[in-house]
Write a protein that holds these residues in place. Structure first.
Motif, PDB file in Angstrom:
ATOM      1  N   ALA A  17     -14.353   2.162 -14.049  1.00  0.00           N
ATOM      2  CA  ALA A  17     -13.220   2.600 -13.943  1.00  0.00           C
ATOM      3  C   ALA A  17     -12.833   3.077 -12.743  1.00  0.00           C
ATOM      4  CB  ALA A  17     -12.883   3.966 -14.927  1.00  0.00           C
ATOM      5  N   GLN A  18     -14.090   3.972 -12.617  1.00  0.00           N
ATOM      6  CA  GLN A  18     -13.342   4.738 -10.670  1.00  0.00           C
ATOM      7  C   GLN A  18     -13.063   3.692  -9.875  1.00  0.00           C
ATOM      8  OE1 GLN A  18     -13.414   8.348 -10.423  1.00  0.00           O
ATOM      9  NE2 GLN A  18     -12.513   6.726  -8.470  1.00  0.00           N
ATOM     10  N   GLU A  55     -10.281   6.802 -27.827  1.00  0.00           N
ATOM     11  CA  GLU A  55     -10.772   6.140 -26.453  1.00  0.00           C
ATOM     12  C   GLU A  55     -11.970   7.129 -25.098  1.00  0.00           C
ATOM     13  OE1 GLU A  55      -7.334   7.151 -24.231  1.00  0.00           O
ATOM     14  OE2 GLU A  55      -5.500   6.382 -25.097  1.00  0.00           O
ATOM     15  N   ILE A  56     -12.314   6.639 -24.731  1.00  0.00           N
ATOM     16  CA  ILE A  56     -13.557   6.850 -23.713  1.00  0.00           C
ATOM     17  C   ILE A  56     -13.514   7.259 -22.566  1.00  0.00           C
ATOM     18  CG2 ILE A  56     -15.390   6.617 -22.164  1.00  0.00           C
ATOM     19  CD1 ILE A  56     -16.315   4.164 -24.394  1.00  0.00           C
ATOM     20  N   ALA A  57     -13.231   8.787 -22.336  1.00  0.00           N
ATOM     21  CA  ALA A  57     -12.948   9.927 -20.998  1.00  0.00           C
ATOM     22  C   ALA A  57     -13.514   9.425 -19.812  1.00  0.00           C
ATOM     23  CB  ALA A  57     -13.486  11.057 -21.359  1.00  0.00           C
ATOM     24  N   LEU A  58     -12.761   8.723 -19.513  1.00  0.00           N
ATOM     25  CA  LEU A  58     -13.000   8.086 -18.609  1.00  0.00           C
ATOM     26  C   LEU A  58     -12.584   9.502 -16.733  1.00  0.00           C
ATOM     27  CD1 LEU A  58     -10.427   5.486 -18.637  1.00  0.00           C
ATOM     28  CD2 LEU A  58     -13.471   5.137 -18.379  1.00  0.00           C
ATOM     29  N   PRO A  59     -13.531   9.099 -15.592  1.00  0.00           N
ATOM     30  CA  PRO A  59     -12.881   9.658 -14.569  1.00  0.00           C
ATOM     31  C   PRO A  59     -12.192  10.392 -13.954  1.00  0.00           C
ATOM     32  CG  PRO A  59     -14.370   8.350 -13.906  1.00  0.00           C
ATOM     33  CD  PRO A  59     -14.052   8.173 -15.132  1.00  0.00           C
ATOM     34  N   ASP A  60     -11.311  11.947 -13.528  1.00  0.00           N
ATOM     35  CA  ASP A  60     -10.156  12.609 -13.802  1.00  0.00           C
ATOM     36  C   ASP A  60      -9.158  11.030 -12.016  1.00  0.00           C
ATOM     37  OD1 ASP A  60     -10.678  14.118 -14.949  1.00  0.00           O
ATOM     38  OD2 ASP A  60     -10.677  15.657 -13.212  1.00  0.00           O
TER      39      ASP A  60
END
Length: 145
Positions: A15-16, A114-119
């Motif tokens: 995702a990053q 949902e999976i928490a992703l980087p800010d």
């Protein structure tokens, strides 16, 4: 069952990498309870074919460099409209914005957590305004039902 720590680590790195290449509407779902083939679906969008390919390349490069993992399968690259990267633990879908609206994968997996992703990755959500507007319009006229 929930996604493994390794799956979440791969998901966040991917995702990053996608966000770094200006992907938008990045979202990850823990599908481990409903699918036996993978733990996580990561979905990201881009407004054109060239950017789809750049995002895919960045994800592959990042996961190889940082986590020493290669996809076992890569599909859709020739057209550049919807590329799928299968890492077994996670499956990454990078879609052209039009395909994202048409196929509406989020509607299929909306009941999954949902999976928490980087800010940085989360900050890109909603930047694909054409995606959001088109999804809302399609939902209103029932074409996504």
């Amino acid at each position: 069952m929930t996604a493994t720590d390794r799956s979440i680590e791969l998901t966040r790195a991917a995702a990053q990498a996608a966000a770094d290449k200006l992907a938008h509407d990045i979202i990850a779902y823990d599908v481990s309870d409903v699918l036996s083939i993978t733990d996580v679906f990561l979905v990201a969008s881009a407004p054109n074919d060239r950017q789809v390919k750049a995002i895919v390349d960045a994800i592959e490069e990042t996961l190889l460099k940082e986590l020493d993992v290669k996809p076992v399968r890569r599909e859709g690259e020739r057209d550049g409209r919807w590329v799928l990267l299968d890492y077994i633990d996670i499956v990454v879908h990078v879609q052209h914005s039009e395909e994202r609206v048409f196929y509406a994968l989020e509607r299929l997996w909306k009941d999954c957590p949902e999976i928490a992703l980087p800010d940085d990755a989360v900050a890109t959500r909603g930047k694909g305004k054409e995606h959001a507007a088109a999804t809302a319009a399609a939902d209103e006229d029932g074409s996504l039902s």
